[in-house]
Design a protein around this motif. Structure first.
Motif, PDB file in Angstrom:
ATOM      1  N   GLU A   1       0.826  -1.211   0.000  1.00  0.00           N
ATOM      2  CA  GLU A   1       0.000   0.000   0.000  1.00  0.00           C
ATOM      3  C   GLU A   1       0.860   1.261   0.000  1.00  0.00           C
ATOM      4  OE1 GLU A   1      -3.518  -1.950   2.699  1.00  0.00           O
ATOM      5  OE2 GLU A   1      -1.483  -1.690   3.471  1.00  0.00           O
ATOM      6  N   LEU A   2       1.931   1.244   0.769  1.00  0.00           N
ATOM      7  CA  LEU A   2       2.843   2.397   0.783  1.00  0.00           C
ATOM      8  C   LEU A   2       3.470   2.610  -0.586  1.00  0.00           C
ATOM      9  CD1 LEU A   2       4.619   1.886   4.212  1.00  0.00           C
ATOM     10  CD2 LEU A   2       3.083   3.761   3.596  1.00  0.00           C
ATOM     11  N   ARG A   3       3.906   1.540  -1.200  1.00  0.00           N
ATOM     12  CA  ARG A   3       4.541   1.666  -2.514  1.00  0.00           C
ATOM     13  C   ARG A   3       3.567   2.205  -3.547  1.00  0.00           C
ATOM     14  NH1 ARG A   3       7.889  -3.884  -1.855  1.00  0.00           N
ATOM     15  NH2 ARG A   3       9.583  -2.970  -0.652  1.00  0.00           N
ATOM     16  N   THR A   4       2.320   1.808  -3.453  1.00  0.00           N
ATOM     17  CA  THR A   4       1.308   2.323  -4.381  1.00  0.00           C
ATOM     18  C   THR A   4       1.156   3.832  -4.223  1.00  0.00           C
ATOM     19  OG1 THR A   4       0.118   0.229  -4.405  1.00  0.00           O
ATOM     20  CG2 THR A   4      -1.121   2.171  -5.044  1.00  0.00           C
ATOM     21  N   LEU A   5       1.153   4.314  -2.981  1.00  0.00           N
ATOM     22  CA  LEU A   5       1.037   5.758  -2.742  1.00  0.00           C
ATOM     23  C   LEU A   5       2.307   6.506  -3.125  1.00  0.00           C
ATOM     24  CD1 LEU A   5      -0.778   5.840   0.714  1.00  0.00           C
ATOM     25  CD2 LEU A   5      -1.733   6.367  -1.539  1.00  0.00           C
ATOM     26  N   LEU A   6       3.453   5.867  -2.926  1.00  0.00           N
ATOM     27  CA  LEU A   6       4.724   6.544  -3.188  1.00  0.00           C
ATOM     28  C   LEU A   6       5.047   6.628  -4.674  1.00  0.00           C
ATOM     29  CD1 LEU A   6       6.842   5.036  -0.305  1.00  0.00           C
ATOM     30  CD2 LEU A   6       6.142   7.421  -0.559  1.00  0.00           C
ATOM     31  N   ASP A   7       4.583   5.675  -5.439  1.00  0.00           N
ATOM     32  CA  ASP A   7       4.938   5.655  -6.858  1.00  0.00           C
ATOM     33  C   ASP A   7       3.753   5.209  -7.703  1.00  0.00           C
ATOM     34  OD1 ASP A   7       6.359   5.816  -9.186  1.00  0.00           O
ATOM     35  OD2 ASP A   7       7.852   4.313  -8.659  1.00  0.00           O
ATOM     36  N   PRO A   8       2.689   6.026  -7.754  1.00  0.00           N
ATOM     37  CA  PRO A   8       1.493   5.617  -8.493  1.00  0.00           C
ATOM     38  C   PRO A   8       1.738   5.411  -9.985  1.00  0.00           C
ATOM     39  CG  PRO A   8       1.300   7.897  -7.753  1.00  0.00           C
ATOM     40  CD  PRO A   8       2.552   7.334  -7.145  1.00  0.00           C
ATOM     41  N   ALA A   9       2.633   6.161 -10.590  1.00  0.00           N
ATOM     42  CA  ALA A   9       2.889   5.999 -12.025  1.00  0.00           C
ATOM     43  C   ALA A   9       3.453   4.611 -12.312  1.00  0.00           C
ATOM     44  CB  ALA A   9       3.857   7.069 -12.515  1.00  0.00           C
ATOM     45  N   ARG A  10       4.276   4.111 -11.437  1.00  0.00           N
ATOM     46  CA  ARG A  10       4.863   2.779 -11.609  1.00  0.00           C
ATOM     47  C   ARG A  10       3.776   1.719 -11.560  1.00  0.00           C
ATOM     48  NH1 ARG A  10       9.620   0.541  -7.689  1.00  0.00           N
ATOM     49  NH2 ARG A  10      10.035  -1.358  -8.816  1.00  0.00           N
ATOM     50  N   GLU A  11       2.824   1.862 -10.644  1.00  0.00           N
ATOM     51  CA  GLU A  11       1.712   0.918 -10.538  1.00  0.00           C
ATOM     52  C   GLU A  11       0.849   0.972 -11.794  1.00  0.00           C
ATOM     53  OE1 GLU A  11       0.903  -1.399  -8.112  1.00  0.00           O
ATOM     54  OE2 GLU A  11       2.915  -0.930  -7.410  1.00  0.00           O
ATOM     55  N   GLU A  12       0.592   2.171 -12.314  1.00  0.00           N
ATOM     56  CA  GLU A  12      -0.241   2.313 -13.501  1.00  0.00           C
ATOM     57  C   GLU A  12       0.396   1.627 -14.706  1.00  0.00           C
ATOM     58  OE1 GLU A  12      -1.037   6.450 -14.099  1.00  0.00           O
ATOM     59  OE2 GLU A  12      -2.031   6.634 -12.146  1.00  0.00           O
ATOM     60  N   ARG A  13       1.725   1.670 -14.782  1.00  0.00           N
ATOM     61  CA  ARG A  13       2.434   1.032 -15.890  1.00  0.00           C
ATOM     62  C   ARG A  13       2.499  -0.477 -15.729  1.00  0.00           C
ATOM     63  NH1 ARG A  13       6.384   4.942 -14.560  1.00  0.00           N
ATOM     64  NH2 ARG A  13       7.669   3.265 -13.774  1.00  0.00           N
ATOM     65  N   GLY A  14       2.155  -0.973 -14.533  1.00  0.00           N
ATOM     66  CA  GLY A  14       2.292  -2.396 -14.281  1.00  0.00           C
ATOM     67  C   GLY A  14       3.746  -2.783 -14.137  1.00  0.00           C
ATOM     68  N   ASP A  15       4.576  -1.840 -13.718  1.00  0.00           N
ATOM     69  CA  ASP A  15       6.023  -2.004 -13.678  1.00  0.00           C
ATOM     70  C   ASP A  15       6.505  -2.259 -12.254  1.00  0.00           C
ATOM     71  OD1 ASP A  15       8.480  -2.072 -14.877  1.00  0.00           O
ATOM     72  OD2 ASP A  15       8.786   0.098 -14.831  1.00  0.00           O
ATOM     73  N   ARG A  16       5.773  -3.071 -11.508  1.00  0.00           N
ATOM     74  CA  ARG A  16       6.060  -3.289 -10.081  1.00  0.00           C
ATOM     75  C   ARG A  16       7.420  -3.899  -9.831  1.00  0.00           C
ATOM     76  NH1 ARG A  16       0.843  -6.038 -10.095  1.00  0.00           N
ATOM     77  NH2 ARG A  16      -0.583  -4.328 -10.347  1.00  0.00           N
ATOM     78  N   ASP A  17       7.879  -4.756 -10.722  1.00  0.00           N
ATOM     79  CA  ASP A  17       9.132  -5.494 -10.467  1.00  0.00           C
ATOM     80  C   ASP A  17      10.278  -5.028 -11.338  1.00  0.00           C
ATOM     81  OD1 ASP A  17       7.842  -7.139  -8.591  1.00  0.00           O
ATOM     82  OD2 ASP A  17       7.013  -8.342 -10.209  1.00  0.00           O
ATOM     83  N   ALA A  18      10.217  -3.790 -11.818  1.00  0.00           N
ATOM     84  CA  ALA A  18      11.250  -3.287 -12.721  1.00  0.00           C
ATOM     85  C   ALA A  18      12.638  -3.358 -12.110  1.00  0.00           C
ATOM     86  CB  ALA A  18      10.943  -1.846 -13.144  1.00  0.00           C
ATOM     87  N   VAL A  19      12.730  -3.157 -10.823  1.00  0.00           N
ATOM     88  CA  VAL A  19      14.043  -3.175 -10.170  1.00  0.00           C
ATOM     89  C   VAL A  19      14.652  -4.569 -10.222  1.00  0.00           C
ATOM     90  CG1 VAL A  19      15.198  -2.846  -7.961  1.00  0.00           C
ATOM     91  CG2 VAL A  19      13.398  -1.291  -8.660  1.00  0.00           C
ATOM     92  N   CYS A  20      13.803  -5.594 -10.204  1.00  0.00           N
ATOM     93  CA  CYS A  20      14.290  -6.971 -10.159  1.00  0.00           C
ATOM     94  C   CYS A  20      14.549  -7.561 -11.543  1.00  0.00           C
ATOM     95  CB  CYS A  20      13.282  -7.854  -9.433  1.00  0.00           C
ATOM     96  SG  CYS A  20      13.020  -7.334  -7.739  1.00  0.00           S
ATOM     97  N   ARG A  21      14.047  -6.924 -12.588  1.00  0.00           N
ATOM     98  CA  ARG A  21      14.223  -7.464 -13.931  1.00  0.00           C
ATOM     99  C   ARG A  21      15.598  -7.146 -14.466  1.00  0.00           C
ATOM    100  NH1 ARG A  21       9.158  -4.786 -16.142  1.00  0.00           N
ATOM    101  NH2 ARG A  21       7.623  -5.785 -14.871  1.00  0.00           N
ATOM    102  N   PRO A  22      16.227  -8.126 -15.143  1.00  0.00           N
ATOM    103  CA  PRO A  22      17.530  -7.825 -15.756  1.00  0.00           C
ATOM    104  C   PRO A  22      17.348  -6.873 -16.934  1.00  0.00           C
ATOM    105  CG  PRO A  22      16.823 -10.078 -16.253  1.00  0.00           C
ATOM    106  CD  PRO A  22      15.816  -9.497 -15.305  1.00  0.00           C
TER     107      PRO A  22
END
Length: 106
Positions: free
Chosen positions: A83-104
């Motif tokens: 829930e915190l991450r959704t509030l902190l980075d709503p654009a990332r959630e909208e893009r469906g890019d939740r795991d971008a940090v973990c992707r190579p």
């Protein structure tokens, strides 16, 4: 001797809310997950933490602090990490890019 007359005053007023927190003195492991905790165990622990937050007199101040400091770990102000991450980075959630940090990188 060092001249401290030009230093800013005490910032204690920024932290006083913590003295009245319902979680004060509680085991921090209730609010922060241990390594490799997943699934039902994590959900159960987080639910218990949120119940503590539910009756907290400084819940709003706690959540404000978490958002201002961009806290991404633990339960703050009655909200869990997702829930915190959704509030902190709503654009990332909208893009469906939740795991971008973990992707190579491609």
């Amino acid at each position: 001797m060092t001249d401290v007359s030009r230093l800013p005053g005490s910032a204690q007023h920024h932290w006083d809310w913590q003295l009245r927190a319902a979680c004060r003195g509680a085991d921090s492991s209730l609010f922060f997950h241990p390594p490799n905790e997943r699934g039902e165990a994590r959900d159960a622990r987080e639910s218990k933490a949120k119940r503590v937050c539910g009756g907290c007199p400084v819940r709003t101040a706690c959540l404000r602090h978490a958002l201002e400091t961009r806290e991404r770990f633990g339960v703050w102000g009655g909200l869990g990490e997702r829930e915190l991450r959704t509030l902190l980075d709503p654009a990332r959630e909208e893009r469906g890019d939740r795991d971008a940090v973990c992707r190579p990188a491609a």
